[in-house]
Enzyme design. Sequence first.
Site, PDB file in Angstrom:
ATOM      1  N   ARG A 141       0.845  -1.187   0.000  1.00 37.28           N
ATOM      2  CA  ARG A 141       0.000   0.000   0.000  1.00 37.28           C
ATOM      3  C   ARG A 141       0.886   1.245   0.000  1.00 37.28           C
ATOM      4  O   ARG A 141       1.761   1.380   0.847  1.00 37.28           O
ATOM      5  CB  ARG A 141      -0.916  -0.006   1.235  1.00 37.28           C
ATOM      6  CG  ARG A 141      -1.691   1.273   1.384  1.00 37.28           C
ATOM      7  CD  ARG A 141      -2.637   1.293   2.583  1.00 37.28           C
ATOM      8  NE  ARG A 141      -3.257   2.604   2.631  1.00 37.28           N
ATOM      9  CZ  ARG A 141      -3.221   3.434   3.667  1.00 37.28           C
ATOM     10  NH1 ARG A 141      -2.643   3.086   4.804  1.00 37.28           N
ATOM     11  NH2 ARG A 141      -3.779   4.626   3.586  1.00 37.28           N
ATOM     12  N   HIS A 145      -3.235  10.896   0.934  1.00 39.44           N
ATOM     13  CA  HIS A 145      -2.670  10.702   2.269  1.00 39.44           C
ATOM     14  C   HIS A 145      -2.088  12.051   2.731  1.00 39.44           C
ATOM     15  O   HIS A 145      -0.891  12.177   2.968  1.00 39.44           O
ATOM     16  CB  HIS A 145      -1.631   9.582   2.260  1.00 39.44           C
ATOM     17  CG  HIS A 145      -1.378   8.952   3.596  1.00 39.44           C
ATOM     18  ND1 HIS A 145      -1.434   7.597   3.802  1.00 39.44           N
ATOM     19  CD2 HIS A 145      -1.055   9.496   4.794  1.00 39.44           C
ATOM     20  CE1 HIS A 145      -1.153   7.325   5.080  1.00 39.44           C
ATOM     21  NE2 HIS A 145      -0.912   8.467   5.696  1.00 39.44           N
ATOM     22  N   GLU A 171      -7.462   8.347   6.631  1.00 42.48           N
ATOM     23  CA  GLU A 171      -7.631   8.950   7.959  1.00 42.48           C
ATOM     24  C   GLU A 171      -8.121  10.385   7.916  1.00 42.48           C
ATOM     25  O   GLU A 171      -7.535  11.276   8.536  1.00 42.48           O
ATOM     26  CB  GLU A 171      -6.326   8.866   8.757  1.00 42.48           C
ATOM     27  CG  GLU A 171      -5.904   7.463   9.063  1.00 42.48           C
ATOM     28  CD  GLU A 171      -4.815   7.380  10.123  1.00 42.48           C
ATOM     29  OE1 GLU A 171      -4.316   8.430  10.561  1.00 42.48           O
ATOM     30  OE2 GLU A 171      -4.471   6.260  10.526  1.00 42.48           O
ATOM     31  N   ASN A 208      -7.162   1.478   9.909  1.00 45.62           N
ATOM     32  CA  ASN A 208      -5.848   1.763  10.484  1.00 45.62           C
ATOM     33  C   ASN A 208      -5.996   1.630  11.979  1.00 45.62           C
ATOM     34  O   ASN A 208      -6.672   2.440  12.620  1.00 45.62           O
ATOM     35  CB  ASN A 208      -5.388   3.177  10.128  1.00 45.62           C
ATOM     36  CG  ASN A 208      -5.108   3.352   8.637  1.00 45.62           C
ATOM     37  OD1 ASN A 208      -5.242   2.409   7.852  1.00 45.62           O
ATOM     38  ND2 ASN A 208      -4.721   4.539   8.253  1.00 45.62           N
ATOM     39  N   TYR A 220      -4.164   1.207  15.681  1.00 46.79           N
ATOM     40  CA  TYR A 220      -2.952   1.273  16.514  1.00 46.79           C
ATOM     41  C   TYR A 220      -3.254   1.023  17.990  1.00 46.79           C
ATOM     42  O   TYR A 220      -2.473   0.398  18.674  1.00 46.79           O
ATOM     43  CB  TYR A 220      -2.256   2.639  16.357  1.00 46.79           C
ATOM     44  CG  TYR A 220      -1.638   2.814  14.980  1.00 46.79           C
ATOM     45  CD1 TYR A 220      -0.365   2.343  14.710  1.00 46.79           C
ATOM     46  CD2 TYR A 220      -2.355   3.391  13.944  1.00 46.79           C
ATOM     47  CE1 TYR A 220       0.207   2.462  13.448  1.00 46.79           C
ATOM     48  CE2 TYR A 220      -1.794   3.521  12.676  1.00 46.79           C
ATOM     49  CZ  TYR A 220      -0.519   3.053  12.437  1.00 46.79           C
ATOM     50  OH  TYR A 220       0.033   3.157  11.188  1.00 46.79           O
ATOM     51  N   GLU A 267      -3.377  -0.257   7.974  1.00 47.52           N
ATOM     52  CA  GLU A 267      -2.204   0.090   8.795  1.00 47.52           C
ATOM     53  C   GLU A 267      -2.323  -0.578  10.148  1.00 47.52           C
ATOM     54  O   GLU A 267      -3.412  -0.606  10.730  1.00 47.52           O
ATOM     55  CB  GLU A 267      -2.091   1.606   9.053  1.00 47.52           C
ATOM     56  CG  GLU A 267      -1.728   2.425   7.853  1.00 47.52           C
ATOM     57  CD  GLU A 267      -1.604   3.919   8.162  1.00 47.52           C
ATOM     58  OE1 GLU A 267      -1.304   4.290   9.317  1.00 47.52           O
ATOM     59  OE2 GLU A 267      -1.811   4.711   7.239  1.00 47.52           O
TER      60      GLU A 267
END
Length: 477
Positions: free
Chosen positions: A80, A124, A170, A299, A301, A378
């Site tokens: 990606r 992005h 995002e 994504n 985290y 991600e």
Amino acid sequence: MHHHKFNDFPTDFLWGAASAAYQVEGAWDADGKGPSVWDIFTKLPGKTFEGSNGDVAVDHYHRVEEDVALMAEMGLKAYRFSVSWPRIFPNGRGEVNEAGLAFYDRLIDSLIAHGIEPVLTLYHWDLPQALQDEYGGWEDRRIIDDFEHYCVTLYQRFAGKVKYWVSLNEQNYNLTNAYQLGTHPPAVQDRKRFFAANHIAFLANARVIKAFRQHVPGGLIGPSFAYSPAYPASCAPSDMLAFENAEEFTNLWWLDAYCFGRYPQAALAYLRETGEAPEILPGDLELLREGTPDYIGVNYYYTLTFTDNPLGGQTMQRINTTGQKGTTPSSGVPGLYKTTPNPHLETSNWDWAIDPTGMRIALRRLSSRYGLPLMITENGLGEFDKLTADGQVHDDYRIAYLHSHLKACQEAMQDGVELLGYCAWSFTDILSWLNGYQKRYGFVYVDRDEQGGTLRRIKKDSFHWYQSVIASGGKTL
Ligand code: BGP
């Protein structure tokens, strides 16, 4: 229950890794590229860690062949990356820069030649500075046409070669930083402008998904959402309400708009009361419903834990960008919610909670609410890595992080989630937007710091670990 039968990852699972143009490419003004808002913002004093910027980044622009060869050696099935809008349209619109397109031809052709599926992110965060100057970027509806024209240019060029596309990366995190915290360009702190710009971004996202259907038949497109699932600090009703508020304001506000074409009820009612609700014009919600995604890019985290926040209480605060553990303050919206540390979870040096179960929860919530396939676009661990005297990088903490999160993906699939793939963040070390070069994520170490370096690539222990996971189709996990 004999779950072992279902433990295998699908044979076509996209074992991937990810990057973003500004964080890896460098060559910030090469071959006709125009400046992005990040090229300008990072040069303003005090905006990034030690003034770091992406002028050179990890020089991927000049090392594409070397980097793709490393991906092939690792056995990656998917990569990606994002396209830099001002490389294609130096002024945001108008004349197309053929040399910019040619760079992505090289990258995509090289990936395909090595059997690596390209996953192309359209945006992005590197908005052409020209559009920021001309009409204020995301604050003006003119951006919808300009973004569509840029995206259609890429659809026409790469439709036959690229199947998986990400629309906006995002939007939630980027615009919250850009218009609430003032930490991303254009560094505004105004909630009304935040919700207005965010609404326009939804319209742009829907418009390019609509156009995608005509130009890329058989392709799949969706936004990548920064999903930090909310947890309540306790079962006290006040904490439960804070958690509901947080999930609705910080997650469903985006996810429902993308997937259902509407805003969640309580949050919209609250914002109408405060006068901060976005202006919804006739046709807006219809467009959102015509431009819903094929899949959701996730994504992931960390999770965030929330507690009650009285009126007059904690406001939105900036996060730790230094890697000094324990320096991130509580952050919230008075009257709605505020964050609190989760005593059950360890954190990274940047205070990000390490929570693989949270990933399973994230995938289940999304799959069950929206009924769409998901792709982890991600997931990874940013840490200080050390190049040791033996010329190696022993990042066992990263292996542990990735291992536990891939196990969580496997469990989520057992729970019924359709998961297309997993792109670890990141393939090589990269520039972290606000945290400089010292916060490393890669499988491949890049010899550079805030001052520069040789840019030599060095495979970390995690490189060899992921290589064997991929080779076994996940069986060694
Ligand atoms: C996401 C971004 C990535 C990457 C990652 C890690 O928000 O999409 O571009 O930067 O987070 O974040 P950070 O670099 O702040 O550690």
